[in-house]
Design a protein around this motif. Sequence first.
Motif, mmCIF file in Angstrom:
data_model
loop_
_atom_site.group_PDB
_atom_site.id
_atom_site.type_symbol
_atom_site.label_atom_id
_atom_site.label_comp_id
_atom_site.label_asym_id
_atom_site.label_seq_id
_atom_site.Cartn_x
_atom_site.Cartn_y
_atom_site.Cartn_z
ATOM 1 N N THR A 161 0.835 -1.208 0.000
ATOM 2 C CA THR A 161 0.000 0.000 0.000
ATOM 3 C C THR A 161 0.868 1.255 0.000
ATOM 4 O OG1 THR A 161 -0.136 0.117 2.415
ATOM 5 C CG2 THR A 161 -1.842 -1.178 1.274
ATOM 6 N N GLU A 162 0.254 2.357 -0.333
ATOM 7 C CA GLU A 162 0.959 3.639 -0.433
ATOM 8 C C GLU A 162 1.570 4.080 0.902
ATOM 9 O OE1 GLU A 162 -0.182 8.278 -1.360
ATOM 10 O OE2 GLU A 162 -1.404 6.710 -2.283
ATOM 11 N N HIS A 163 0.881 3.813 1.996
ATOM 12 C CA HIS A 163 1.334 4.284 3.309
ATOM 13 C C HIS A 163 1.980 3.177 4.145
ATOM 14 C CE1 HIS A 163 -0.599 8.065 2.515
ATOM 15 N NE2 HIS A 163 -1.712 7.434 2.194
ATOM 16 N N ALA A 164 2.353 2.076 3.521
ATOM 17 C CA ALA A 164 2.892 0.928 4.247
ATOM 18 C C ALA A 164 4.130 1.284 5.072
ATOM 19 C CB ALA A 164 3.218 -0.201 3.274
ATOM 20 N N LYS A 165 5.075 1.972 4.474
ATOM 21 C CA LYS A 165 6.311 2.298 5.187
ATOM 22 C C LYS A 165 6.030 3.174 6.411
ATOM 23 C CE LYS A 165 10.971 4.113 4.658
ATOM 24 N NZ LYS A 165 11.994 4.607 3.736
ATOM 25 N N THR A 166 5.174 4.163 6.266
ATOM 26 C CA THR A 166 4.821 5.043 7.378
ATOM 27 C C THR A 166 4.166 4.253 8.501
ATOM 28 O OG1 THR A 166 4.501 6.856 5.820
ATOM 29 C CG2 THR A 166 3.509 7.113 7.993
ATOM 30 N N ILE A 167 3.263 3.359 8.161
ATOM 31 C CA ILE A 167 2.572 2.528 9.150
ATOM 32 C C ILE A 167 3.578 1.651 9.895
ATOM 33 C CG2 ILE A 167 0.941 0.609 9.453
ATOM 34 C CD1 ILE A 167 -0.583 1.782 6.977
ATOM 35 N N LEU A 168 4.475 1.034 9.144
ATOM 36 C CA LEU A 168 5.452 0.129 9.757
ATOM 37 C C LEU A 168 6.433 0.868 10.660
ATOM 38 C CD1 LEU A 168 6.194 -2.271 6.790
ATOM 39 C CD2 LEU A 168 5.076 -2.843 8.961
ATOM 40 N N ILE A 169 6.902 2.014 10.224
ATOM 41 C CA ILE A 169 7.849 2.776 11.041
ATOM 42 C C ILE A 169 7.180 3.206 12.343
ATOM 43 C CG2 ILE A 169 9.137 4.948 11.183
ATOM 44 C CD1 ILE A 169 9.993 4.426 8.264
ATOM 45 N N LYS A 170 5.949 3.662 12.257
ATOM 46 C CA LYS A 170 5.219 4.066 13.463
ATOM 47 C C LYS A 170 5.069 2.874 14.415
ATOM 48 C CE LYS A 170 0.886 6.162 14.986
ATOM 49 N NZ LYS A 170 -0.408 6.704 14.582
ATOM 50 N N LYS A 171 4.700 1.725 13.868
ATOM 51 C CA LYS A 171 4.526 0.515 14.677
ATOM 52 C C LYS A 171 5.847 0.083 15.308
ATOM 53 C CE LYS A 171 4.310 -3.916 13.222
ATOM 54 N NZ LYS A 171 3.889 -5.094 12.506
ATOM 55 N N ARG A 172 6.916 0.111 14.522
ATOM 56 C CA ARG A 172 8.220 -0.329 15.036
ATOM 57 C C ARG A 172 8.789 0.648 16.060
ATOM 58 N NH1 ARG A 172 11.657 -3.799 11.037
ATOM 59 N NH2 ARG A 172 10.125 -5.403 10.534
ATOM 60 N N LYS A 173 8.512 1.936 15.906
ATOM 61 C CA LYS A 173 8.955 2.912 16.909
ATOM 62 C C LYS A 173 8.268 2.648 18.241
ATOM 63 C CE LYS A 173 10.395 6.869 14.131
ATOM 64 N NZ LYS A 173 10.137 8.284 13.795
ATOM 65 N N LYS A 174 6.986 2.329 18.184
ATOM 66 C CA LYS A 174 6.239 2.020 19.403
ATOM 67 C C LYS A 174 6.821 0.774 20.067
ATOM 68 C CE LYS A 174 1.484 1.123 20.976
ATOM 69 N NZ LYS A 174 1.575 -0.153 21.641
ATOM 70 N N THR A 175 7.091 -0.250 19.281
ATOM 71 C CA THR A 175 7.677 -1.480 19.801
ATOM 72 C C THR A 175 9.069 -1.226 20.372
ATOM 73 O OG1 THR A 175 6.420 -2.794 18.217
ATOM 74 C CG2 THR A 175 8.338 -3.852 19.193
ATOM 75 N N PHE A 176 9.851 -0.411 19.673
ATOM 76 C CA PHE A 176 11.192 -0.052 20.146
ATOM 77 C C PHE A 176 11.104 0.628 21.502
ATOM 78 C CE2 PHE A 176 14.661 3.013 20.526
ATOM 79 C CZ PHE A 176 15.771 2.197 20.350
ATOM 80 N N TYR A 177 10.181 1.567 21.621
ATOM 81 C CA TYR A 177 10.010 2.278 22.888
ATOM 82 C C TYR A 177 9.650 1.306 24.013
ATOM 83 C CZ TYR A 177 8.387 5.518 26.427
ATOM 84 O OH TYR A 177 8.228 6.188 27.609
ATOM 85 N N GLU A 178 8.691 0.442 23.744
ATOM 86 C CA GLU A 178 8.224 -0.492 24.770
ATOM 87 C C GLU A 178 9.282 -1.531 25.143
ATOM 88 O OE1 GLU A 178 4.709 -1.971 22.878
ATOM 89 O OE2 GLU A 178 3.511 -0.237 23.488
ATOM 90 N N ASN A 179 10.019 -2.033 24.152
ATOM 91 C CA ASN A 179 10.973 -3.119 24.395
ATOM 92 C C ASN A 179 12.351 -2.654 24.854
ATOM 93 O OD1 ASN A 179 9.003 -4.927 23.665
ATOM 94 N ND2 ASN A 179 9.782 -5.232 21.607
ATOM 95 N N TYR A 180 12.723 -1.433 24.486
ATOM 96 C CA TYR A 180 14.075 -0.967 24.798
ATOM 97 C C TYR A 180 14.112 0.266 25.696
ATOM 98 C CZ TYR A 180 15.333 -4.221 21.136
ATOM 99 O OH TYR A 180 15.470 -5.363 20.391
ATOM 100 N N MET A 181 13.330 1.257 25.365
ATOM 101 C CA MET A 181 13.408 2.511 26.107
ATOM 102 C C MET A 181 12.820 2.407 27.514
ATOM 103 S SD MET A 181 15.190 4.252 24.118
ATOM 104 C CE MET A 181 15.230 5.743 25.075
ATOM 105 N N LEU A 182 11.674 1.772 27.650
ATOM 106 C CA LEU A 182 11.083 1.645 28.987
ATOM 107 C C LEU A 182 11.991 0.857 29.938
ATOM 108 C CD1 LEU A 182 7.248 1.214 28.334
ATOM 109 C CD2 LEU A 182 8.464 3.218 29.199
#
Length: 124
Positions: free
Chosen positions: A75-96
Motif C-alpha cells: 500500500t501507499e502508506h505501508a512504510k509510514t505505518i510500519l515505522i510508526k509501529k516499530r517505533k512504538k515497539t522499540f520504545y516499549e521493548n528498549y526505552m522503557l
Amino acid sequence: MKNQLDETKPIFLQIKEQLEDSVINESVKPGERVPSTNEFAGYYQINPATAAKGINELVNEGILVKRRGVGMFVTEHAKTILIKKRKKTFYENYMLPLKNEANKLNISKEELLEMVERGENHEN
C-alpha cells in the motif's frame, strides 16, 4: 528473500517480518507486487496456510492489499505505518526497560543522554 528460516521463531512471523523489512528498506516499494502465498510456500517448502497467516496479518494492518486474481501489493502508506509501529515497539521493548534501569541506578536524564551520545566510543 532469506534462504533459510529460523527454527526458534514461528514461520508465519518470519515471513511477515521479511516483508516488513523489505518495505522499510524500500527493496519493495508502494504499488509493487510481493510474493504470493504459494511462492513463499514453494520457496521455503512450507504449507501455504502458514505463509498466508503472515501475509494476511499484513493485509489486516494496511501494509498489503489483495487484488483478486492479480496478487498482493504494497500500500501507499505501508512504510509510514510500519515505522510508526516499530517505533512504538522499540520504545516499549528498549526505552522503557532502559529508563527503569536508569532510575534504579539514579542515572539522571542528562547522564543517560550523554551515554547515548557516546555510543560506540565508550569502552566500559
